[in-house]
Write a protein that holds these residues in place. Structure first.
Motif, mmCIF file in Angstrom:
data_model
loop_
_atom_site.group_PDB
_atom_site.id
_atom_site.type_symbol
_atom_site.label_atom_id
_atom_site.label_comp_id
_atom_site.label_asym_id
_atom_site.label_seq_id
_atom_site.Cartn_x
_atom_site.Cartn_y
_atom_site.Cartn_z
ATOM 1 N N GLY A 83 0.808 -1.204 0.000
ATOM 2 C CA GLY A 83 0.000 0.000 0.000
ATOM 3 C C GLY A 83 0.843 1.256 0.000
ATOM 4 O O GLY A 83 2.049 1.233 -0.266
ATOM 5 N N GLN A 84 0.198 2.342 0.349
ATOM 6 C CA GLN A 84 0.859 3.629 0.339
ATOM 7 C C GLN A 84 1.390 3.985 1.713
ATOM 8 O O GLN A 84 0.796 3.637 2.724
ATOM 9 C CB GLN A 84 -0.143 4.714 -0.107
ATOM 10 N N GLY A 85 2.498 4.676 1.731
ATOM 11 C CA GLY A 85 3.018 5.187 2.984
ATOM 12 C C GLY A 85 3.877 4.198 3.741
ATOM 13 O O GLY A 85 4.014 3.038 3.371
ATOM 14 N N ALA A 86 4.442 4.692 4.856
ATOM 15 C CA ALA A 86 5.415 3.910 5.613
ATOM 16 C C ALA A 86 4.780 3.056 6.705
ATOM 17 O O ALA A 86 5.486 2.326 7.396
ATOM 18 C CB ALA A 86 6.449 4.851 6.227
ATOM 19 N N ARG A 87 3.436 3.140 6.875
ATOM 20 C CA ARG A 87 2.817 2.346 7.931
ATOM 21 C C ARG A 87 2.601 0.890 7.518
ATOM 22 O O ARG A 87 2.474 0.017 8.342
ATOM 23 C CB ARG A 87 1.460 2.952 8.307
ATOM 24 N N GLU A 88 2.549 0.666 6.209
ATOM 25 C CA GLU A 88 2.351 -0.689 5.711
ATOM 26 C C GLU A 88 3.588 -1.523 6.003
ATOM 27 O O GLU A 88 4.701 -1.013 6.111
ATOM 28 C CB GLU A 88 2.128 -0.651 4.204
ATOM 29 N N THR A 89 3.387 -2.830 6.113
ATOM 30 C CA THR A 89 4.510 -3.733 6.306
ATOM 31 C C THR A 89 5.462 -3.641 5.129
ATOM 32 O O THR A 89 5.050 -3.759 3.975
ATOM 33 C CB THR A 89 4.015 -5.179 6.452
ATOM 34 N N GLN A 90 6.719 -3.406 5.435
ATOM 35 C CA GLN A 90 7.730 -3.311 4.398
ATOM 36 C C GLN A 90 8.497 -4.630 4.307
ATOM 37 O O GLN A 90 8.883 -5.201 5.329
ATOM 38 C CB GLN A 90 8.697 -2.160 4.699
ATOM 39 N N TYR A 91 8.730 -5.067 3.073
ATOM 40 C CA TYR A 91 9.472 -6.291 2.808
ATOM 41 C C TYR A 91 10.832 -5.891 2.258
ATOM 42 O O TYR A 91 10.914 -5.182 1.256
ATOM 43 C CB TYR A 91 8.713 -7.169 1.812
ATOM 44 N N PHE A 92 11.860 -6.352 2.930
ATOM 45 C CA PHE A 92 13.211 -5.907 2.621
ATOM 46 C C PHE A 92 13.964 -6.886 1.723
ATOM 47 O O PHE A 92 13.805 -8.104 1.850
ATOM 48 C CB PHE A 92 14.016 -5.713 3.906
ATOM 49 N N GLY A 93 14.800 -6.333 0.872
ATOM 50 C CA GLY A 93 15.749 -7.127 0.118
ATOM 51 C C GLY A 93 16.985 -7.412 0.954
ATOM 52 O O GLY A 93 17.117 -6.893 2.067
ATOM 53 N N PRO A 94 17.922 -8.219 0.405
ATOM 54 C CA PRO A 94 19.116 -8.607 1.164
ATOM 55 C C PRO A 94 20.160 -7.500 1.252
ATOM 56 O O PRO A 94 21.089 -7.604 2.047
ATOM 57 C CB PRO A 94 19.666 -9.787 0.363
ATOM 58 N N GLY A 95 19.991 -6.468 0.446
ATOM 59 C CA GLY A 95 20.920 -5.353 0.518
ATOM 60 C C GLY A 95 22.073 -5.450 -0.472
ATOM 61 O O GLY A 95 22.404 -6.531 -0.972
ATOM 62 N N THR A 96 22.656 -4.306 -0.754
ATOM 63 C CA THR A 96 23.905 -4.212 -1.520
ATOM 64 C C THR A 96 24.954 -3.625 -0.596
ATOM 65 O O THR A 96 24.765 -2.532 -0.053
ATOM 66 C CB THR A 96 23.758 -3.311 -2.757
ATOM 67 N N ARG A 97 26.038 -4.377 -0.417
ATOM 68 C CA ARG A 97 27.126 -3.877 0.426
ATOM 69 C C ARG A 97 28.106 -3.117 -0.443
ATOM 70 O O ARG A 97 28.732 -3.691 -1.339
ATOM 71 C CB ARG A 97 27.826 -5.026 1.145
ATOM 72 N N LEU A 98 28.220 -1.825 -0.192
ATOM 73 C CA LEU A 98 29.114 -0.958 -0.970
ATOM 74 C C LEU A 98 30.346 -0.620 -0.150
ATOM 75 O O LEU A 98 30.233 -0.152 0.989
ATOM 76 C CB LEU A 98 28.387 0.329 -1.365
ATOM 77 N N LEU A 99 31.495 -0.865 -0.742
ATOM 78 C CA LEU A 99 32.766 -0.501 -0.113
ATOM 79 C C LEU A 99 33.480 0.469 -1.037
ATOM 80 O O LEU A 99 33.740 0.142 -2.204
ATOM 81 C CB LEU A 99 33.628 -1.731 0.128
#
Lengths: 115, 115
Positions: B97-113
């Motif tokens: 849905g819209q906005g930050a109140r909805e449950t957010q599903y995260f990716g594994p991330g990109t590690r930047l060095l």
């Protein structure tokens, strides 16, 4: 200032023992509150959330959290931890600032489980 | 079903180089968020998209950071003239849905060095 605080950087618990991870927030109203878990190399996974109503919230993996308005707290608990619970735990709050809404995270608590 | 994916998982850049980080959200998710997670810290909000519209970019640390989501699905976070302080894990999350109140599903991330 609006913030989320996790006072414990690192906690060590014996397998089978109970667990409580602390979370406090600073905000002018009652925010939406979340607990996420992050395992190495994994994305954050939602454990549970509080929006309103019953102040004791049940989540996945046997976790629960209790919202206490008087203490501005949302502590995470588990009656008996398993070795697989070792991970980083983040408390987050949905905060609104000048019309911008976002999730604000605490700095995390690293949980170590010993046999 | 497929979760949020991010690529590359790891990126090493020389100081001054430009980098582009990609996020593939869950299909049909309206909202997309970017976070920066420094070592030992919780994720910090960078920017928010609702479909293709960038509604909040208040967390971008400098004008070297730019994000886009031109067709309302895949998003790219670009960092120009990288600096050492840009070294972090960059997390992408999506929600139905819209906005930050909805449950957010995260990716594994990109590690930047940045060296």
């Amino acid at each position: 200032a609006q913030s989320v605080t996790q006072p414990d950087i690192h906690i060590t618990v014996s397998e089978g023992a109970s667990l409580e991870l602390r979370c406090n927030y600073s905000y002018g109203a009652t925010p939406y509150l979340f607990w996420y878990v992050q395992s190495p190399g994994q994305g954050l996974q939602l454990l549970l959330k509080y929006f309103s109503g019953d102040t004791l919230v049940q989540g996945i993996k046997g976790f629960e959290a209790e919202f206490k308005r008087s203490q501005s707290s949302f502590n995470l608990r588990k009656p008996s931890v398993h070795w697989s619970d070792a991970a980083e735990y983040f408390c987050a709050a949905h905060l609104v600032n000048f019309g911008n809404e976002k999730l604000t995270f605490g700095t995390g608590t690293r949980l170590t489980i010993i046999p | 079903g497929a979760g949020v994916s991010q690529s590359p998982r790891y990126k090493v850049a020389k100081r001054g180089q430009d980098v582009a980080l990609r996020c593939d959200p869950i299909s049909g998710h309206v909202s997309l968020f970017w976070y920066q997670q420094a070592l030992g810290q919780g994720p910090e909000f960078l920017t928010y998209f609702q479909n293709e519209a960038q509604l909040d970019k208040s967390g971008l640390p400098s004008d070297r950071f730019f994000a886009e989501r031109p067709e309302g699905s895949v998003s790219t976070l670009k960092i120009q003239r990288t600096q050492q302080e840009d070294s972090a894990v960059y997390l992408c999350a999506s929600s139905r849905g819209q906005g930050a109140r909805e449950t957010q599903y995260f990716g594994p991330g990109t590690r930047l060095l940045v060296l």
